[in-house]
Design a protein around this motif. Sequence first.
Motif, mmCIF file in Angstrom:
data_model
loop_
_atom_site.group_PDB
_atom_site.id
_atom_site.type_symbol
_atom_site.label_atom_id
_atom_site.label_comp_id
_atom_site.label_asym_id
_atom_site.label_seq_id
_atom_site.Cartn_x
_atom_site.Cartn_y
_atom_site.Cartn_z
ATOM 1 N N SER A 118 0.813 -1.220 0.000
ATOM 2 C CA SER A 118 0.000 0.000 0.000
ATOM 3 C C SER A 118 0.847 1.270 0.000
ATOM 4 N N THR A 119 1.920 1.291 0.782
ATOM 5 C CA THR A 119 2.767 2.492 0.859
ATOM 6 C C THR A 119 3.407 2.791 -0.492
ATOM 7 N N THR A 120 3.916 1.748 -1.149
ATOM 8 C CA THR A 120 4.544 1.918 -2.461
ATOM 9 C C THR A 120 3.531 2.416 -3.483
ATOM 10 N N ILE A 121 2.331 1.855 -3.446
ATOM 11 C CA ILE A 121 1.277 2.262 -4.384
ATOM 12 C C ILE A 121 0.876 3.707 -4.141
ATOM 13 N N ALA A 122 0.753 4.094 -2.867
ATOM 14 C CA ALA A 122 0.377 5.470 -2.537
ATOM 15 C C ALA A 122 1.425 6.460 -3.030
ATOM 16 N N GLU A 123 2.701 6.111 -2.915
ATOM 17 C CA GLU A 123 3.771 6.984 -3.403
ATOM 18 C C GLU A 123 3.746 7.110 -4.917
ATOM 19 N N LYS A 124 3.388 6.019 -5.577
ATOM 20 C CA LYS A 124 3.344 6.021 -7.033
ATOM 21 C C LYS A 124 2.131 6.789 -7.568
ATOM 22 N N LEU A 125 0.982 6.587 -6.955
ATOM 23 C CA LEU A 125 -0.253 7.180 -7.466
ATOM 24 C C LEU A 125 -0.560 8.548 -6.885
ATOM 25 N N GLY A 126 -0.053 8.826 -5.707
ATOM 26 C CA GLY A 126 -0.476 10.023 -4.987
ATOM 27 C C GLY A 126 -1.687 9.681 -4.134
ATOM 28 N N LYS A 178 -5.427 9.642 -5.902
ATOM 29 C CA LYS A 178 -5.686 8.501 -6.772
ATOM 30 C C LYS A 178 -5.644 7.189 -5.991
ATOM 31 N N HIS A 179 -4.782 7.152 -4.977
ATOM 32 C CA HIS A 179 -4.716 5.972 -4.121
ATOM 33 C C HIS A 179 -6.038 5.743 -3.402
ATOM 34 N N SER A 180 -6.650 6.829 -2.950
ATOM 35 C CA SER A 180 -7.950 6.722 -2.284
ATOM 36 C C SER A 180 -9.027 6.226 -3.243
ATOM 37 N N LYS A 181 -8.973 6.702 -4.500
ATOM 38 C CA LYS A 181 -9.938 6.232 -5.498
ATOM 39 C C LYS A 181 -9.748 4.741 -5.767
ATOM 40 N N LEU A 182 -8.496 4.297 -5.787
ATOM 41 C CA LEU A 182 -8.201 2.875 -5.984
ATOM 42 C C LEU A 182 -8.824 2.039 -4.870
ATOM 43 N N ILE A 183 -8.626 2.466 -3.636
ATOM 44 C CA ILE A 183 -9.181 1.736 -2.493
ATOM 45 C C ILE A 183 -10.704 1.711 -2.566
ATOM 46 N N VAL A 228 -10.648 0.448 7.692
ATOM 47 C CA VAL A 228 -9.582 1.216 8.352
ATOM 48 C C VAL A 228 -8.503 1.478 7.316
ATOM 49 N N GLY A 229 -8.511 2.682 6.730
ATOM 50 C CA GLY A 229 -7.549 2.990 5.677
ATOM 51 C C GLY A 229 -7.761 2.074 4.484
ATOM 52 N N ASP A 230 -6.725 1.325 4.135
ATOM 53 C CA ASP A 230 -6.832 0.401 3.005
ATOM 54 C C ASP A 230 -7.124 -1.024 3.483
ATOM 55 N N GLU A 231 -7.659 -1.147 4.675
ATOM 56 C CA GLU A 231 -7.960 -2.448 5.253
ATOM 57 C C GLU A 231 -9.459 -2.579 5.528
ATOM 58 N N ALA A 232 -10.006 -3.743 5.227
ATOM 59 C CA ALA A 232 -11.398 -4.050 5.553
ATOM 60 C C ALA A 232 -11.418 -5.202 6.550
ATOM 61 N N VAL A 233 -12.254 -5.074 7.565
ATOM 62 C CA VAL A 233 -12.419 -6.144 8.552
ATOM 63 C C VAL A 233 -13.790 -6.765 8.321
ATOM 64 N N TYR A 278 -5.151 2.971 -13.092
ATOM 65 C CA TYR A 278 -4.145 3.076 -12.039
ATOM 66 C C TYR A 278 -2.792 2.492 -12.418
ATOM 67 N N GLY A 279 -2.721 1.759 -13.515
ATOM 68 C CA GLY A 279 -1.472 1.170 -13.939
ATOM 69 C C GLY A 279 -1.034 -0.028 -13.126
ATOM 70 N N ILE A 280 -1.917 -0.565 -12.287
ATOM 71 C CA ILE A 280 -1.604 -1.746 -11.469
ATOM 72 C C ILE A 280 -2.831 -2.638 -11.357
ATOM 73 N N ILE A 281 -2.607 -3.889 -10.984
ATOM 74 C CA ILE A 281 -3.697 -4.787 -10.607
ATOM 75 C C ILE A 281 -3.586 -4.984 -9.102
ATOM 76 N N PRO A 282 -4.527 -4.459 -8.330
ATOM 77 C CA PRO A 282 -4.393 -4.528 -6.862
ATOM 78 C C PRO A 282 -4.440 -5.967 -6.358
#
Length: 362
Positions: A187-195, A198-203, A225-230, A266-270
């Motif tokens: 997630s941290t790497t993706i957030a740095e890459k996308l900003g 855009k990272h929030s839109k991805l999530i 919770v952030g990029d986590e679902a319980v 997004y240029g990635i497959i999550p």
Amino acid sequence: MNRELKKYLIILIKSLLFWTIAMCLHVFIRYLGVYDEPGIHVNFEYELSLIDNLKYGFLSGMLIGFFLSLVEYVFEKYLAYRIPMWLYFIFETIAYFIVLAFVLIIAFFFFNKENNTNYFTKEYLRLDNKVYWAYLIYALYISIGLSFIRISTEFLGGNTFWKILQGKYQTPKEETRIFMFLDLKSSTTIAEKLGHFKHSKLIKDCFFDLNEILLNFKGEIYQYVGDEAVITWIYTLGIQNNNCTELFFSFRDRLKNRSPYYLKNYGIIPEFKAGIHGGKIITVEVGTIKKEIAYHGDTINTAARIQSKCSEYQQQVIISKELFEALNKDNSYKTIDLGSILLRGKEVQLNLLGLKKYHNKK
């Protein structure tokens, strides 16, 4: 059966049942008191029997149920996640009004032909006709009320809303539940890459896809919770048909199937990782300004600790061996024994398994 068709059929059946009962009830109430209402002429065909009038309630209820189920399905599919909630509510109310206005006229038309009455006349269509407006306003009022209930269930979660309404957990109760902590990998790497925007839109897109399949596996969202679902299950529902593990692999496959969309935007497959564990938990309703159902106990903490081991052991899914042993074995799973591990904050080691699923198995 196609998943979208199944989803619509569920909406349709619920809508038909609800509106048939609602309109028959309204007809029954008006039939009993119509002569006492000011402005209602005695010659307005209420010499028909109660059964004949209930036939109109049944007919109008079926028509309303059918057409409003279409409105609900179309709005939910194409507008619910694309416009603000207040604007969605206004558009939906306008659509309800238009549909109800025409459906009630159609219902009277068929009722007129069936019973050889003069309900459907120029006099009936006058704007000051109180009977027509009584039916229309009643149906519109009920439909708006349903919209508010649906909005409430979306904010709180369907099961949570009804549990709070029932007061089921005002007093703490012990339950046996399964928890899955589902977290976006790298997630941290993706957030740095996308900003961050855009990272929030991805999530948001990922969790939209998760919600699209969640109910198929009897799961409930406890928290985002952030990029986590319980996600949680009542224990028996979680092990039924391996729902607690099948959800993850179905979600993984859905993301892969939608890879063109994610690559384009997004240029990635999550990819996600998950920790799964089950056991005793205390469930209680908390809060006054904002209510929610909270879970307390070692089980939920252990599930979170298990998920934190995914990166260390390079596993997509890690499940406690105790829980895995309760699942139905259908030879579609491959397990990797990770041994007995002392999780952070624990005093007793726990047997963990890495879990994989063969693609050619159901």
